[in-house]
Design a protein around this motif. Sequence first.
Motif, PDB file in Angstrom:
ATOM      1  N   LYS A   1       0.837  -1.192   0.000  1.00  0.00           N
ATOM      2  CA  LYS A   1       0.000   0.000   0.000  1.00  0.00           C
ATOM      3  C   LYS A   1       0.879   1.252   0.000  1.00  0.00           C
ATOM      4  N   SER A   2       0.536   2.215  -0.862  1.00  0.00           N
ATOM      5  CA  SER A   2       1.388   3.391  -1.035  1.00  0.00           C
ATOM      6  C   SER A   2       0.612   4.672  -0.796  1.00  0.00           C
ATOM      7  N   VAL A   3       1.319   5.640  -0.217  1.00  0.00           N
ATOM      8  CA  VAL A   3       0.764   6.968   0.051  1.00  0.00           C
ATOM      9  C   VAL A   3       1.703   7.983  -0.585  1.00  0.00           C
ATOM     10  N   GLY A   4       1.176   8.816  -1.449  1.00  0.00           N
ATOM     11  CA  GLY A   4       1.980   9.852  -2.086  1.00  0.00           C
ATOM     12  C   GLY A   4       1.665  11.210  -1.499  1.00  0.00           C
ATOM     13  N   ILE A   5       2.702  11.958  -1.127  1.00  0.00           N
ATOM     14  CA  ILE A   5       2.535  13.313  -0.606  1.00  0.00           C
ATOM     15  C   ILE A   5       3.200  14.266  -1.583  1.00  0.00           C
ATOM     16  N   SER A   6       2.387  15.070  -2.254  1.00  0.00           N
ATOM     17  CA  SER A   6       2.889  16.044  -3.222  1.00  0.00           C
ATOM     18  C   SER A   6       1.928  17.217  -3.269  1.00  0.00           C
ATOM     19  N   SER A   7       2.336  18.276  -3.958  1.00  0.00           N
ATOM     20  CA  SER A   7       1.468  19.441  -4.114  1.00  0.00           C
ATOM     21  C   SER A   7       0.685  19.328  -5.415  1.00  0.00           C
ATOM     22  N   PHE A   8      -0.627  19.380  -5.299  1.00  0.00           N
ATOM     23  CA  PHE A   8      -1.460  19.293  -6.493  1.00  0.00           C
ATOM     24  C   PHE A   8      -1.369  20.553  -7.340  1.00  0.00           C
ATOM     25  N   ASN A   9      -0.707  21.592  -6.831  1.00  0.00           N
ATOM     26  CA  ASN A   9      -0.477  22.783  -7.647  1.00  0.00           C
ATOM     27  C   ASN A   9       0.436  22.496  -8.833  1.00  0.00           C
ATOM     28  N   TYR A  10       1.094  21.343  -8.814  1.00  0.00           N
ATOM     29  CA  TYR A  10       1.949  20.939  -9.936  1.00  0.00           C
ATOM     30  C   TYR A  10       1.226  20.025 -10.927  1.00  0.00           C
ATOM     31  N   ASN A  11       0.010  19.620 -10.617  1.00  0.00           N
ATOM     32  CA  ASN A  11      -0.628  18.576 -11.430  1.00  0.00           C
ATOM     33  C   ASN A  11      -0.818  18.980 -12.883  1.00  0.00           C
ATOM     34  N   GLU A  12      -1.047  20.261 -13.138  1.00  0.00           N
ATOM     35  CA  GLU A  12      -1.208  20.723 -14.523  1.00  0.00           C
ATOM     36  C   GLU A  12       0.124  21.096 -15.154  1.00  0.00           C
ATOM     37  N   LYS A  13       1.207  20.906 -14.395  1.00  0.00           N
ATOM     38  CA  LYS A  13       2.547  21.244 -14.895  1.00  0.00           C
ATOM     39  C   LYS A  13       3.470  20.028 -14.823  1.00  0.00           C
ATOM     40  N   GLY A  14       2.874  18.848 -14.939  1.00  0.00           N
ATOM     41  CA  GLY A  14       3.671  17.628 -15.007  1.00  0.00           C
ATOM     42  C   GLY A  14       3.668  16.767 -13.765  1.00  0.00           C
ATOM     43  N   GLY A  15       2.996  17.182 -12.686  1.00  0.00           N
ATOM     44  CA  GLY A  15       2.928  16.367 -11.487  1.00  0.00           C
ATOM     45  C   GLY A  15       2.158  15.081 -11.738  1.00  0.00           C
ATOM     46  N   ARG A  16       2.764  13.930 -11.390  1.00  0.00           N
ATOM     47  CA  ARG A  16       2.150  12.635 -11.722  1.00  0.00           C
ATOM     48  C   ARG A  16       2.068  11.673 -10.547  1.00  0.00           C
ATOM     49  N   LEU A  17       2.716  11.977  -9.452  1.00  0.00           N
ATOM     50  CA  LEU A  17       2.795  11.007  -8.368  1.00  0.00           C
ATOM     51  C   LEU A  17       1.415  10.563  -7.898  1.00  0.00           C
ATOM     52  N   HIS A  18       0.457  11.486  -7.859  1.00  0.00           N
ATOM     53  CA  HIS A  18      -0.879  11.166  -7.367  1.00  0.00           C
ATOM     54  C   HIS A  18      -1.555  10.069  -8.180  1.00  0.00           C
ATOM     55  N   GLU A  19      -1.101   9.858  -9.408  1.00  0.00           N
ATOM     56  CA  GLU A  19      -1.686   8.825 -10.265  1.00  0.00           C
ATOM     57  C   GLU A  19      -1.019   7.460 -10.072  1.00  0.00           C
ATOM     58  N   HIS A  20       0.036   7.396  -9.290  1.00  0.00           N
ATOM     59  CA  HIS A  20       0.837   6.179  -9.177  1.00  0.00           C
ATOM     60  C   HIS A  20       0.865   5.625  -7.751  1.00  0.00           C
ATOM     61  N   VAL A  21      -0.045   6.093  -6.897  1.00  0.00           N
ATOM     62  CA  VAL A  21      -0.106   5.627  -5.507  1.00  0.00           C
ATOM     63  C   VAL A  21      -1.549   5.272  -5.164  1.00  0.00           C
ATOM     64  N   ASP A  22      -1.730   4.557  -4.064  1.00  0.00           N
ATOM     65  CA  ASP A  22      -3.076   4.172  -3.633  1.00  0.00           C
ATOM     66  C   ASP A  22      -3.835   5.343  -3.017  1.00  0.00           C
ATOM     67  N   ILE A  23      -3.152   6.149  -2.220  1.00  0.00           N
ATOM     68  CA  ILE A  23      -3.767   7.329  -1.612  1.00  0.00           C
ATOM     69  C   ILE A  23      -2.842   8.513  -1.851  1.00  0.00           C
ATOM     70  N   ALA A  24      -3.377   9.579  -2.417  1.00  0.00           N
ATOM     71  CA  ALA A  24      -2.591  10.787  -2.690  1.00  0.00           C
ATOM     72  C   ALA A  24      -3.062  11.910  -1.784  1.00  0.00           C
ATOM     73  N   ILE A  25      -2.129  12.565  -1.113  1.00  0.00           N
ATOM     74  CA  ILE A  25      -2.433  13.678  -0.226  1.00  0.00           C
ATOM     75  C   ILE A  25      -1.783  14.939  -0.773  1.00  0.00           C
ATOM     76  N   ASP A  26      -2.563  15.986  -0.843  1.00  0.00           N
ATOM     77  CA  ASP A  26      -2.089  17.280  -1.336  1.00  0.00           C
ATOM     78  C   ASP A  26      -1.454  18.049  -0.181  1.00  0.00           C
ATOM     79  N   CYS A  27      -0.158  18.346  -0.296  1.00  0.00           N
ATOM     80  CA  CYS A  27       0.532  19.071   0.779  1.00  0.00           C
ATOM     81  C   CYS A  27       0.352  20.582   0.665  1.00  0.00           C
ATOM     82  N   LYS A  28      -0.337  21.041  -0.379  1.00  0.00           N
ATOM     83  CA  LYS A  28      -0.796  22.437  -0.508  1.00  0.00           C
ATOM     84  C   LYS A  28       0.287  23.471  -0.782  1.00  0.00           C
ATOM     85  N   VAL A  29       1.543  23.081  -0.906  1.00  0.00           N
ATOM     86  CA  VAL A  29       2.580  24.105  -1.078  1.00  0.00           C
ATOM     87  C   VAL A  29       2.456  24.745  -2.456  1.00  0.00           C
ATOM     88  N   PRO A  30       2.835  26.009  -2.594  1.00  0.00           N
ATOM     89  CA  PRO A  30       2.696  26.697  -3.879  1.00  0.00           C
ATOM     90  C   PRO A  30       3.666  26.142  -4.925  1.00  0.00           C
TER      91      PRO A  30
END
Length: 233
Positions: free
Chosen positions: A132-161
């Motif tokens: 089981k995997s948990v990814g912690i990244s900022s979703f502010n990057y999702n439209e600029k190439g952020g992909r980790l949230h698509e490769h884990v079981d649970i993705a948490i947005d750390c909210k950083v700019p």
Amino acid sequence: MSEYLHKIIACLERIESEESERLDAVSRLVADTIKSDGLIFTFGCGHSHLPGLDAFYRAGGLANVSPMLDTDLMLHNGAAKSSRMEKMSGIAPEVFRRYTPCEKDMIFIFSASGKNQVPVEMGDEARKAGVKSVGISSFNYNEKGGRLHEHVDIAIDCKVPYGDACMDVGDIKMGGLSTYTACFILNSCLINGARLALIEGYNPPVYLSGNVEGGREHNVVLENAFMGRVKHL
């Protein structure tokens, strides 16, 4: 000082209010991992390995936390090199294989941008192994190439700019937020998971300070229980 403090607190409060369901789900995974005598792995490249170190072998920390520490991906063995290597394919499978996580374990993967190849592939390796995997990244990057949230079981947005830093200094910014937010997310889930396990009849393996009465003796018991399983003990 007060402006930076306000921005740190505001970011942490957003996580508490907006990510509560996902934080609860991760806490449940932590509790189940404790109950199954599994390990809680942590992984990140560059500064993103720091939250795992913060939770490892410390007073008030779970003894079954096992950081994945690859020197080529850390700052002390060549910061510029590590920044380039985290973008390379094929490294994560070798790091994962060295630590041998299994189905009763779980892993936290930290990457502020969620863009780099190594953390993304680490999520893929966990899925293939049934971990089981948990990814912690900022979703502010999702439209600029952020992909980790698509490769884990649970993705948490750390909210950083975007860009992480939040304080204007002329035309540039200073004052990163991602280490504060990642440590808050990780430790909150570990604490709440330990509480759940305790309610359900399992004593969480928690280190005491070695500088309080009985602390050293208590910790030796835990060290012996996890020596050989947690690679960096």
